[in-house]
Design a protein around this motif. Structure first.
Motif, PDB file in Angstrom:
ATOM      1  N   GLN A 162      -4.268  -5.436 -11.583  1.00  0.00           N
ATOM      2  CA  GLN A 162      -3.188  -4.788 -10.441  1.00  0.00           C
ATOM      3  C   GLN A 162      -4.032  -3.329  -9.932  1.00  0.00           C
ATOM      4  O   GLN A 162      -5.686  -3.379 -10.386  1.00  0.00           O
ATOM      5  N   LEU A 185       0.077  -3.744   0.889  1.00  0.00           N
ATOM      6  CA  LEU A 185      -0.109  -2.636   1.348  1.00  0.00           C
ATOM      7  C   LEU A 185       0.316  -2.898   2.880  1.00  0.00           C
ATOM      8  O   LEU A 185       0.801  -1.928   3.612  1.00  0.00           O
ATOM      9  N   VAL A 238       7.629  -2.317  -1.346  1.00  0.00           N
ATOM     10  CA  VAL A 238       7.286  -2.291  -2.236  1.00  0.00           C
ATOM     11  C   VAL A 238       8.266  -2.752  -3.227  1.00  0.00           C
ATOM     12  O   VAL A 238       9.508  -2.075  -3.417  1.00  0.00           O
ATOM     13  N   HIS A 276      13.725  -1.280  -4.722  1.00  0.00           N
ATOM     14  CA  HIS A 276      12.230  -1.126  -4.258  1.00  0.00           C
ATOM     15  C   HIS A 276      12.801  -0.407  -3.077  1.00  0.00           C
ATOM     16  O   HIS A 276      13.957   0.434  -2.598  1.00  0.00           O
ATOM     17  N   ILE A 329       8.436   2.752   2.965  1.00  0.00           N
ATOM     18  CA  ILE A 329       7.191   3.280   3.157  1.00  0.00           C
ATOM     19  C   ILE A 329       6.992   3.189   4.455  1.00  0.00           C
ATOM     20  O   ILE A 329       5.887   1.922   5.052  1.00  0.00           O
ATOM     21  N   ALA A 339       5.541   4.230  -9.192  1.00  0.00           N
ATOM     22  CA  ALA A 339       4.668   3.611  -8.476  1.00  0.00           C
ATOM     23  C   ALA A 339       4.103   4.278  -6.525  1.00  0.00           C
ATOM     24  O   ALA A 339       3.390   4.011  -6.276  1.00  0.00           O
ATOM     25  N   LEU A 340       4.664   5.553  -6.462  1.00  0.00           N
ATOM     26  CA  LEU A 340       4.813   5.873  -5.258  1.00  0.00           C
ATOM     27  C   LEU A 340       3.327   6.261  -5.069  1.00  0.00           C
ATOM     28  O   LEU A 340       2.243   6.238  -4.104  1.00  0.00           O
ATOM     29  N   ARG A 369       0.552   5.937  -6.629  1.00  0.00           N
ATOM     30  CA  ARG A 369      -1.008   4.578  -6.194  1.00  0.00           C
ATOM     31  C   ARG A 369      -0.460   4.276  -4.794  1.00  0.00           C
ATOM     32  O   ARG A 369      -1.543   3.915  -3.977  1.00  0.00           O
ATOM     33  N   GLN A 370       0.765   3.686  -4.605  1.00  0.00           N
ATOM     34  CA  GLN A 370       1.147   3.490  -2.997  1.00  0.00           C
ATOM     35  C   GLN A 370      -0.255   4.006  -1.550  1.00  0.00           C
ATOM     36  O   GLN A 370      -0.699   3.791  -0.807  1.00  0.00           O
ATOM     37  N   ARG A 401      -2.748   3.216   0.608  1.00  0.00           N
ATOM     38  CA  ARG A 401      -2.549   2.967   2.132  1.00  0.00           C
ATOM     39  C   ARG A 401      -2.816   3.968   2.655  1.00  0.00           C
ATOM     40  O   ARG A 401      -3.015   3.964   4.340  1.00  0.00           O
TER      41      ARG A 401
END
Length: 344
Positions: free
Chosen positions: A24, A226, A231, A238, A241, A273-274, A276-277, A281
């Motif tokens: 990942q 990304l 996501v 899901h 974003i 997850a947010l 890292r996203q 990004r």
């Protein structure tokens, strides 16, 4: 693939570095086209204070403009040493700071922040004592205002390597601090992605710095993911974003799951997850999260998951709280240019 991999390659003609952990993508750096990317240290010229804004604009090299909040004791028209603190929206001034950091893999020299400090992650008392002696020797005779931080990477490095790093960063710092005269000029460039990866990322199980490393380790597919708003989340839900000019909108959905617990599960998965996203990004500023429907009595569970997820991101995250309409607000420092703009 188990383990960690640092891949050093090119992406769309730009130098890039990626950290993959257990298959990942965890960290990504892609060279920006900005003339003054974050961490650049410049000599600039201070303008007049702006009423109501608590700071002043600074003339920077190449006709760029920055905004500095710490102006106490500085007079308009004077030269000032500043460091670019983050990214800015097109047409806006760059955020600046007079608290300079001269950072390498092992040592950080801190002007106007005296003291010899060792990373708290190093717990072995014998190692700490050895590092304290190296720090003392390396900063012997330095100006009283210079401080030093020895980073966690020192734990496994040799004394010779650490001492050399301290000496190099101290010499650079002293040279820059003495270079106050002249027109606006870049004095220390921001590190390129390959250098920044060596400096800031932990030593990997595998280092792949040959051409094509991104393709071999799945980095290209991870970057492509990304660049789309949706996501996928564990459990079948899901989130979407979508950056706007004013804020980052996050919409959490349960997907096909219609069970009573679906909303809470999707929200917890989204909170995990947010961080890292947003980091990958390059998204910062105000973030508004429209959570999936859930039982209000379970709000404390969601808040605990949220705090745990964002705690690892450091001090640049502020969890502001719930809005009257049941959305959650937070802010994240704009520490880099959005990925979509970097690759535009």
């Amino acid at each position: 693939m188990k383990g960690s991999v640092i891949a050093l390659d090119q992406f769309r003609g730009r130098e890039a570095a990626a950290l993959m952990v257990d298959g990942q993508l965890e960290e990504l750096l892609i060279a920006e086209s900005e003339a003054l990317p974050p961490e650049t240290i410049c000599r600039g010229k201070l303008g007049r204070p702006v009423k109501g804004m608590g700071g002043a604009f600074v003339d920077l090299p190449g006709g760029e403009s920055g905004f500095l909040r710490q102006t106490k004791g500085l007079r308009p028209g004077a030269n000032v040493l500043v460091q670019v603190g983050g990214s800015s929206e097109p047409g806006k001034a760059l955020p600046l700071s007079t608290r300079l950091l001269f950072k390498s893999r092992y040592a950080i020299v801190t002007p106007d922040a005296p003291g010899l400090n060792i990373s708290r992650s190093i717990e072995d008392e014998d190692i700490r004592a050895d590092l304290a002696a190296l720090a003392q020797a390396g900063m012997q005779g330095a100006a009283p205002g210079l401080g030093l931080i020895l980073r966690s990477a020192c734990e496994t490095a040799s004394d010779e390597v650490i001492a050399e790093d301290i000496a190099r960063m101290r010499a650079l710092t002293e040279a820059v601090l003495a270079d106050m005269d002249g027109k606006p000029e870049v004095l220390v460039d921001a590190p390129a992605p390959h250098l920044a990866a060596w400096r800031d990322w932990p030593a990997p199980d595998t280092l792949d710095d040959s051409a094509g490393s991104f393709a071999r380790h799945g980095v290209r597919e991870a970057i492509d993911a990304l660049l789309v708003p949706e996501v996928p989340l564990t459990g079948g839900g899901h989130m979407v974003i979508e950056p706007t000019r004013a804020l980052i909108a996050v919409d959490v959905n349960t997907g096909a799951d219609t069970s009573p617990a679906a909303g809470l599960k999707a929200n917890i998965a989204a909170m995990r997850a947010l961080p890292r996203q947003l980091r990958l990004r390059g998204l910062g500023g105000q973030v508004l999260i429209d959570v999936a429907p859930y039982a209000k009595k379970e709000r404390h569970i969601l808040e605990q998951a949220m705090k745990a997820a964002f705690r690892r991101e450091g001090r640049d995250i502020v969890l502001a709280g719930w809005t009257p309409l049941g959305n959650f607000e937070l802010t994240r420092k704009r520490d880099r240019k959005p990925l979509t703009q970097v690759l535009a």
